[in-house]
Design a protein around this motif. Structure first.
Motif, PDB file in Angstrom:
ATOM      1  N   LEU A 253       1.010  -1.106   0.155  1.00 54.69           N
ATOM      2  CA  LEU A 253       0.066   0.018  -0.047  1.00 54.69           C
ATOM      3  C   LEU A 253       0.996   1.022  -0.081  1.00 54.69           C
ATOM      4  N   VAL A 254       0.291   2.372  -0.647  1.00 61.41           N
ATOM      5  CA  VAL A 254       1.192   3.383  -0.522  1.00 61.41           C
ATOM      6  C   VAL A 254       1.245   4.016   0.864  1.00 61.41           C
ATOM      7  N   HIS A 255       2.494   4.365   1.147  1.00 66.32           N
ATOM      8  CA  HIS A 255       2.732   4.749   2.573  1.00 66.32           C
ATOM      9  C   HIS A 255       1.810   5.685   3.107  1.00 66.32           C
ATOM     10  N   ALA A 256       1.775   6.793   2.594  1.00 64.94           N
ATOM     11  CA  ALA A 256       0.885   8.048   3.019  1.00 64.94           C
ATOM     12  C   ALA A 256      -0.656   7.574   3.093  1.00 64.94           C
ATOM     13  N   ASP A 257      -1.132   6.861   2.199  1.00 63.93           N
ATOM     14  CA  ASP A 257      -2.450   6.741   2.051  1.00 63.93           C
ATOM     15  C   ASP A 257      -2.727   5.695   3.156  1.00 63.93           C
ATOM     16  N   ALA A 258      -1.897   4.698   3.459  1.00 58.80           N
ATOM     17  CA  ALA A 258      -2.271   3.901   4.501  1.00 58.80           C
ATOM     18  C   ALA A 258      -2.261   4.677   6.013  1.00 58.80           C
ATOM     19  N   HIS A 259      -1.424   5.499   6.268  1.00 58.26           N
ATOM     20  CA  HIS A 259      -1.330   6.474   7.327  1.00 58.26           C
ATOM     21  C   HIS A 259      -2.764   7.286   7.568  1.00 58.26           C
ATOM     22  N   SER A 260      -3.171   7.746   6.278  1.00 54.35           N
ATOM     23  CA  SER A 260      -4.369   8.548   6.388  1.00 54.35           C
ATOM     24  C   SER A 260      -5.673   7.851   6.606  1.00 54.35           C
ATOM     25  N   VAL A 261      -5.559   6.367   6.439  1.00 53.42           N
ATOM     26  CA  VAL A 261      -6.793   5.630   6.630  1.00 53.42           C
ATOM     27  C   VAL A 261      -6.793   5.263   8.312  1.00 53.42           C
ATOM     28  N   VAL A 262      -5.502   4.561   8.293  1.00 56.60           N
ATOM     29  CA  VAL A 262      -5.301   3.875   9.810  1.00 56.60           C
ATOM     30  C   VAL A 262      -5.479   4.955  11.065  1.00 56.60           C
TER      31      VAL A 262
END
Ligand SMILES: NC(=O)c1ccc[n+]([C@@H]2O[C@H](COP(=O)([O-])OP(=O)(O)OC[C@H]3O[C@@H](n4cnc5c(N)ncnc54)[C@H](O)[C@@H]3O)[C@@H](O)[C@H]2O)c1
Length: 359
Positions: A253-262
């Protein structure tokens, strides 16, 4: 955490902020007594290549443009060979956390300094943390040599950052500062820096999203990201970060996208045992103390960043493996956890639901 008895290690870093500060690059190279510069420039920032090469001048020995997220070990080895062949004594990296990450891999093996010119909000340039990925596993470590000696924060270089990258990257920064409030190693100084970062991001992110060319707002966001990077680097990567490392390292998963969701879901999980920190966060985010996680989710929605793991391409049947892998990686956390409790929070993140208020 005690406010009267703690240790804070001041790192050897120089940070220069301001539109146009990239133009001091040549002087910074000279100040470090470097003679041979290896330039790494990220694909998205490639439009900057010529102007940065001109700023380095005749000390440039090589320009490297192959950059990938999570620093695959094979890529690190190729870049390291090129550095050996060029006899470089300094790495300059321009771009996001992936560009900085590759520079760190080189600094680690060749023991040479880095000058970073970040063009996203990842904040990696303010940490001694490096990461390398092989066999679906992201291995992180810490070494003072990988902390860039100089970081030039030039908001003019960020105005063309796609809006989809901007919002998610800002959430990556928020994750650093939010989690550093209760990560191992936190102290009153790291907390003050983290809260400053959170306030700056919370104020500037909506402005940047509605007006991406607003240099002043971009500069404020870059400053918030830098503060957040320091707060991560001077504490440690905890619960939320470890989950995201598994999502990136094992599932791509794209690093920053995963952070946004989690992030909102990880905060919701820990909130019941962190009333003091939730109070600090509520002040910084200007929201209700019992609804910090929900407010982060609202900010994510307003910023148009991804809000569900399903949207990022993960499958529901992956959640158990993510949870098991993350549970094995997480060393400490304020609230007791196991793979089952992580899987439960991941289900909320998968479905993209707004976390419930704690009371
Ligand atoms: N070690 C640490 O302390 C630390 C901290 C945060 C992130 N990271 C690492 O950083 C990586 C993620 O960093 P990221 O989120 O910045 O992603 P990234 O570096 O991959 O950049 C995201 C996207 O933005 C594009 N981009 C960058 N600068 C641009 C510009 N000026 N104009 C247009 N496009 C541009 C890139 O090409 C890429 O497509 C991950 O590997 C993560 O693990 C490490």
């Amino acid at each position: 955490m005690s406010a009267t008895s703690f240790t804070y290690v001041q790192r050897n870093r120089k940070m220069v902020f301001g539109p146009g500060v990239r133009n001091t690059l040549g002087a910074e190279v000279s100040e470090l007594n470097a003679q041979k510069v290896f330039l790494i420039i990220d694909g998205g920032a490639i439009a900057l290549r010529k102007s940065i090469e001109d700023l380095v001048g005749n000390k440039l020995v090589s320009t490297w443009t192959d950059v990938k997220q999570h620093v695959p070990v094979e890529l690190a080895e190729s870049a390291r060979s090129a550095v050996t062949n060029s006899s470089a004594d300094l790495v300059v990296c321009v771009g996001g956390g992936s560009s900085t990450g590759l520079a760190k891999a080189i600094a680690l093996s060749h023991r040479i300094p880095i000058i970073a010119i970040p063009t996203t909000y990842a904040g990696s340039e303010q940490t001694t943390i490096y990461g390398l990925t092989g066999d679906r596993h992201k291995q992180t470590g810490s070494d003072a040599i990988v902390l860039p000696r100089v970081s030039l924060y030039d908001a003019e270089l960020t105005v063309d950052l796609p809006i989809s990258v901007t919002g998610a990257s800002a959430f990556n920064a928020l994750a650093h500062s939010v989690e550093s409030l209760y990560a191992t190693g936190c102290n009153p100084i790291t907390t003050a820096i983290a809260l400053e970062g959170i306030r700056a991001i919370n104020l500037s992110l909506p402005l940047v999203m509605s007006s991406p060319k607003n240099i002043e707002a971009r500069a404020q966001l870059l400053y918030g990201a830098a503060m957040s990077g320091i707060s991560l680097g001077d504490t440690s990567a905890g619960f939320h970060h470890k989950i995201c490392h598994v999502l990136g390292g094992a599932f791509g998963l794209v690093h920053a996208d995963a952070h946004s969701v989690v992030l909102p879901h990880a905060v919701a999980f820990n909130a019941p045992v962190l009333p003091f920190e939730m109070n600090q966060l509520a002040h910084a985010l200007d929201c209700r103390q019992d609804d910090v996680a929900g407010s982060l989710w609202d900010l994510a929605k307003r910023s148009g960043v991804p809000s569900s793991l399903a949207q990022l391409g993960l499958h529901r049947e992956n959640l158990a493996e993510v949870a098991t892998r993350a549970a094995a990686e997480i060393r400490t956390n304020p609230r007791n956890f196991d793979a089952a409790s992580i899987e439960l929070l991941l289900q909320g993140a998968f479905d993209g639901v707004r976390p419930l208020a704690t009371n």
